[in-house]
Design an enzyme around this catalytic site. Structure first.
Site, PDB file in Angstrom:
ATOM      1  N   ARG A  39       1.855   8.483   9.152  1.00 32.96           N
ATOM      2  CA  ARG A  39       1.549   9.894   8.870  1.00 32.96           C
ATOM      3  C   ARG A  39       0.357  10.392   9.672  1.00 32.96           C
ATOM      4  NH1 ARG A  39       3.981  12.059   3.612  1.00 32.96           N
ATOM      5  NH2 ARG A  39       5.526  10.456   3.268  1.00 32.96           N
TER       6      ARG A  39
ATOM      7  N   GLU B 188       0.122  -9.043  -1.430  1.00 35.05           N
ATOM      8  CA  GLU B 188      -0.558  -8.485  -0.237  1.00 35.05           C
ATOM      9  C   GLU B 188      -1.761  -7.633  -0.665  1.00 35.05           C
ATOM     10  OE1 GLU B 188       0.628  -5.470   3.001  1.00 35.05           O
ATOM     11  OE2 GLU B 188       1.668  -7.267   3.650  1.00 35.05           O
TER      12      GLU B 188
ATOM     13  N   ASP C 149       0.788  -1.234   0.000  1.00 32.72           N
ATOM     14  CA  ASP C 149       0.000   0.000   0.000  1.00 32.72           C
ATOM     15  C   ASP C 149       0.816   1.279   0.000  1.00 32.72           C
ATOM     16  OD1 ASP C 149       1.064   0.028   2.529  1.00 32.72           O
ATOM     17  OD2 ASP C 149      -0.754  -0.657   3.515  1.00 32.72           O
TER      18      ASP C 149
ATOM     19  N   HIS D 252       5.608   5.493  13.215  1.00 35.22           N
ATOM     20  CA  HIS D 252       5.957   6.315  12.040  1.00 35.22           C
ATOM     21  C   HIS D 252       4.778   6.773  11.188  1.00 35.22           C
ATOM     22  CE1 HIS D 252       5.337   2.474  10.035  1.00 35.22           C
ATOM     23  NE2 HIS D 252       5.215   3.142   8.907  1.00 35.22           N
TER      24      HIS D 252
ATOM     25  N   HIS E 210      12.389   5.985  13.282  1.00 35.02           N
ATOM     26  CA  HIS E 210      12.223   6.196  11.836  1.00 35.02           C
ATOM     27  C   HIS E 210      12.862   7.536  11.462  1.00 35.02           C
ATOM     28  CE1 HIS E 210      10.280   6.857   7.988  1.00 35.02           C
ATOM     29  NE2 HIS E 210       9.724   5.656   8.037  1.00 35.02           N
TER      30      HIS E 210
HETATM   31  C1  UD1 Z   1       6.370   5.011   3.843  1.00 32.20           C
HETATM   32  C2  UD1 Z   1       5.013   4.517   3.363  1.00 32.20           C
HETATM   33  C3  UD1 Z   1       4.299   3.786   4.496  1.00 32.20           C
HETATM   34  C4  UD1 Z   1       5.169   2.698   5.098  1.00 32.20           C
HETATM   35  C5  UD1 Z   1       6.520   3.285   5.481  1.00 32.20           C
HETATM   36  C6  UD1 Z   1       7.445   2.181   5.909  1.00 32.20           C
HETATM   37  C7  UD1 Z   1       3.848   5.915   1.714  1.00 32.20           C
HETATM   38  C8  UD1 Z   1       2.979   7.061   1.504  1.00 32.20           C
HETATM   39  N1  UD1 Z   1       4.188   5.642   2.993  1.00 32.20           N
HETATM   40  O1  UD1 Z   1       6.103   5.998   4.836  1.00 32.20           O
HETATM   41  O2  UD1 Z   1       3.135   3.189   3.986  1.00 32.20           O
HETATM   42  O3  UD1 Z   1       4.538   2.218   6.257  1.00 32.20           O
HETATM   43  O4  UD1 Z   1       7.101   3.933   4.346  1.00 32.20           O
HETATM   44  O5  UD1 Z   1       8.569   2.673   6.549  1.00 32.20           O
HETATM   45  O6  UD1 Z   1       4.246   5.262   0.776  1.00 32.20           O
HETATM   46  N2  UD1 Z   1      13.705   8.920   5.285  1.00 32.20           N
HETATM   47  C9  UD1 Z   1      15.081   8.890   5.239  1.00 32.20           C
HETATM   48  N3  UD1 Z   1      15.687   7.691   4.941  1.00 32.20           N
HETATM   49  C10 UD1 Z   1      14.996   6.557   4.709  1.00 32.20           C
HETATM   50  C11 UD1 Z   1      13.594   6.597   4.765  1.00 32.20           C
HETATM   51  C12 UD1 Z   1      12.959   7.778   5.047  1.00 32.20           C
HETATM   52  O7  UD1 Z   1      15.743   9.892   5.449  1.00 32.20           O
HETATM   53  O8  UD1 Z   1      15.606   5.512   4.455  1.00 32.20           O
HETATM   54  C13 UD1 Z   1      13.020  10.205   5.602  1.00 32.20           C
HETATM   55  C14 UD1 Z   1      13.088  11.188   4.413  1.00 32.20           C
HETATM   56  O9  UD1 Z   1      13.165  12.487   4.928  1.00 32.20           O
HETATM   57  C15 UD1 Z   1      11.736  10.931   3.733  1.00 32.20           C
HETATM   58  C16 UD1 Z   1      10.844  10.707   4.947  1.00 32.20           C
HETATM   59  O10 UD1 Z   1      11.652   9.958   5.862  1.00 32.20           O
HETATM   60  O11 UD1 Z   1      11.326  12.027   2.942  1.00 32.20           O
HETATM   61  C17 UD1 Z   1       9.542  10.006   4.666  1.00 32.20           C
HETATM   62  O12 UD1 Z   1       9.729   8.775   3.969  1.00 32.20           O
HETATM   63  P1  UD1 Z   1       8.500   8.148   3.130  1.00 32.20           P
HETATM   64  O13 UD1 Z   1       8.912   6.851   2.575  1.00 32.20           O
HETATM   65  O14 UD1 Z   1       7.968   9.186   2.207  1.00 32.20           O
HETATM   66  O15 UD1 Z   1       7.356   8.008   4.203  1.00 32.20           O
HETATM   67  P2  UD1 Z   1       7.147   7.012   5.403  1.00 32.20           P
HETATM   68  O16 UD1 Z   1       6.426   7.768   6.436  1.00 32.20           O
HETATM   69  O17 UD1 Z   1       8.406   6.349   5.731  1.00 32.20           O
HETATM   70  N1  UDP Z   2      11.875  -3.225  10.777  1.00 31.84           N
HETATM   71  C1  UDP Z   2      13.255  -3.271  10.633  1.00 31.84           C
HETATM   72  N2  UDP Z   2      14.023  -2.426  11.388  1.00 31.84           N
HETATM   73  C2  UDP Z   2      13.490  -1.525  12.245  1.00 31.84           C
HETATM   74  C3  UDP Z   2      12.068  -1.456  12.345  1.00 31.84           C
HETATM   75  C4  UDP Z   2      11.299  -2.322  11.588  1.00 31.84           C
HETATM   76  O1  UDP Z   2      13.774  -4.083   9.879  1.00 31.84           O
HETATM   77  O2  UDP Z   2      14.235  -0.779  12.894  1.00 31.84           O
HETATM   78  C5  UDP Z   2      11.048  -4.127   9.935  1.00 31.84           C
HETATM   79  C6  UDP Z   2       9.948  -4.896  10.633  1.00 31.84           C
HETATM   80  O3  UDP Z   2      10.398  -6.144  11.103  1.00 31.84           O
HETATM   81  C7  UDP Z   2       8.917  -5.063   9.537  1.00 31.84           C
HETATM   82  C8  UDP Z   2       9.088  -3.829   8.700  1.00 31.84           C
HETATM   83  O4  UDP Z   2      10.373  -3.309   9.006  1.00 31.84           O
HETATM   84  O5  UDP Z   2       9.221  -6.171   8.696  1.00 31.84           O
HETATM   85  C9  UDP Z   2       8.024  -2.821   9.019  1.00 31.84           C
HETATM   86  O6  UDP Z   2       8.347  -1.604   8.440  1.00 31.84           O
HETATM   87  P1  UDP Z   2       7.618  -0.275   8.808  1.00 31.84           P
HETATM   88  O7  UDP Z   2       7.114  -0.350  10.196  1.00 31.84           O
HETATM   89  O8  UDP Z   2       8.556   0.826   8.448  1.00 31.84           O
HETATM   90  O9  UDP Z   2       6.420  -0.226   7.748  1.00 31.84           O
HETATM   91  P2  UDP Z   2       4.931  -0.810   7.718  1.00 31.84           P
HETATM   92  O10 UDP Z   2       4.982  -2.265   7.923  1.00 31.84           O
HETATM   93  O11 UDP Z   2       4.167  -0.066   8.764  1.00 31.84           O
HETATM   94  O12 UDP Z   2       4.455  -0.436   6.363  1.00 31.84           O
END
Ligand code: UD1
Ligand code: UDP
Length: 370
Positions: free
Chosen positions: A210, A120, A98, A208, A241
């Site tokens: 939104r 999924e 998603d 984490h 995060h």
């Molecule tokens: C995204 C997904 C969410 C998922 C999550 C898993 C969307 C809209 N959201 O949300 O469904 O649960 O990933 O983690 O697709 N950033 C870094 N380094 C990284 C990752 C993130 O610096 O490796 C920071 C950056 O500033 C980035 C911000 O986090 O712009 C947000 O990352 P983003 O992937 O857009 O949103 P998530 O809230 O992580």
């Molecule tokens: N996870 C990880 N390291 C971390 C936190 C989570 O590898 O520090 C793994 C966790 O086991 C799971 C996945 O990341 O498999 C979940 O990711 P996240 O919570 O970012 O996204 P969501 O599942 O909510 O989309």
């Protein structure tokens, strides 16, 4: 023999963890040509997973920006994916779950009239803004897909309720259970273990979403502080995060707390083994809800609704929302009612049996053969 060209497209940590077993399965079979495209919607967190599972992407769109907006992810993925789809013309693309990467990759494939397999598929809250934007990302992806890998019977039911043709749905189990069988063969050796008091109960925290930014996240963190002040024998491990909206608040609220350990995102081997050693978990994550039952660990789900209700029925997941007092009441039950705690740990995993990626590969072999 004409190989089927399968292009897996993903961009965030959870997609990579859950697609890794599928990619590995495709690579094993001579019937497939497997191509991996990463959007790198997340950079460091995605690279951690690729390194653990030794996946070398064929294309890296490298689109992440600091504090990116949903529109930035959407436009950057669509534009950079377009020439790759035109050039490669796979028989089918695979997307997962998603995220905005998944929805936009599906849209891109649709524009090229390329088939889409959704891994999924069928999770639903039926609430447009919870989780946001994921509920609509998955509904829109399902709307565009041609083949549906539903993890559970309930997700199949949701797809049928969305008027999807039953012949296109395969119930596979969730691929994260496949991944777990590999990662949990190791021990928990992260440097944070040196900071923990012997015999303390470890509570693992992640947060984490939104829709939790701002006040709801502040209320969650307040509950964590109160919890640590109430129970002297617990230590909280919190891999934070990197989203600036999360990081800033976590640092502000936990700065002075000696028994709340803020660490960088853990690689998935460390994380799964940290789960294994935890007394319980507090999280708003999706994937963690599916993993915890395999490890017998209770999760307080820091959200108002979940698209993964199967675990609520067994009791291993408890939906506690973001109200400070409600969270603390649930913590009290886990900390003080030993009989209740013990009753939660032995009920198996309703999300999968570890064979999902094999079922997906089998269905892909059959797809389009008639
Ligand atoms: C995204 C997904 C969410 C998922 C999550 C898993 C969307 C809209 N959201 O949300 O469904 O649960 O990933 O983690 O697709 N950033 C870094 N380094 C990284 C990752 C993130 O610096 O490796 C920071 C950056 O500033 C980035 C911000 O986090 O712009 C947000 O990352 P983003 O992937 O857009 O949103 P998530 O809230 O992580
Ligand atoms: N996870 C990880 N390291 C971390 C936190 C989570 O590898 O520090 C793994 C966790 O086991 C799971 C996945 O990341 O498999 C979940 O990711 P996240 O919570 O970012 O996204 P969501 O599942 O909510 O989309």
């Amino acid at each position: 023999m004409n190989k089927k060209k399968i292009m897996s497209i993903f961009g965030t940590r959870p997609e990579a963890i859950k697609m890794a077993p599928v990619v590995k399965e495709l690579e094993k079979s001579p019937e497939f040509e497997s191509i991996v495209v990463i959007t790198a919607q997340q950079r460091e967190m995605l690279d951690q997973v690729l390194s653990v599972f030794k996946i070398k992407p064929d294309y890296d769109l490298d689109i992440m920006l600091p504090n990116q907006t949903l529109s930035q992810i959407t436009s950057r993925v669509l534009e950079k994916l377009d020439p790759i789809l035109a050039e490669e013309r796979p028989d089918i693309i695979l997307v997962h779950g998603d995220t905005t990467t998944s929805f936009v990759a599906s849209l891109g494939a649709f524009y090229h009239q390329i088939s889409i397999g959704h891994v999924e598929a069928g999770l639903r809250t039926w609430d447009k803004y919870a989780p946001y934007p994921e509920e609509m990302n998955r509904q829109m992806t399902d709307c565009l897909s041609d083949l549906y890998f539903a993890p559970t019977e309930l997700s199949k039911k949701n797809l049928l309720a969305s008027n999807i043709d039953e012949a296109k749905i395969i119930v596979t189990g969730n691929t994260v259970v496949d991944a777990l069988s590999e990662t949990t063969l190791h021990g928990f050796t992260h440097p944070v273990t040196k900071e923990l008091k012997k015999d303390s109960k470890k509570i693992l925290l992640t947060c984490h979403r939104r829709e939790n930014f701002g006040e709801p996240m502040r209320n969650i963190f307040k509950a964590v502080v109160d919890m640590v002040e109430t129970y002297e024998d617990i230590e909280v491990i919190y891999p934070v995060h990197p989203n600036p909206n999360v990081k800033k608040l976590a640092e502000e609220m936990f700065e002075k707390q000696e028994r709340i350990h803020l660490v960088e995102p853990m690689d998935v081997i460390d994380f799964h083994n940290c789960m294994k050693e935890s007394y319980f978990i507090m999280s708003d994550s999706g994937g963690i809800q599916e993993e915890a039952p395999s490890l017998g660990k209770p999760v307080l789900v820091l959200r108002d609704v979940t698209e993964r209700p199967e675990g609520l029925e067994t009791g291993i997941l408890k939906l506690v929302g973001t109200n400070t007092q409600t969270i603390l009441n649930a913590v009290k039950d886990l900390m003080e009612d030993t009989r209740y705690y013990k009753s939660l740990s032995t009920k198996g995993n309703p999300y999968g049996d570890g064979l999902a990626s094999k079922r997906i590969a089998k269905a892909l072999k059959e797809y389009g053969n008639k």
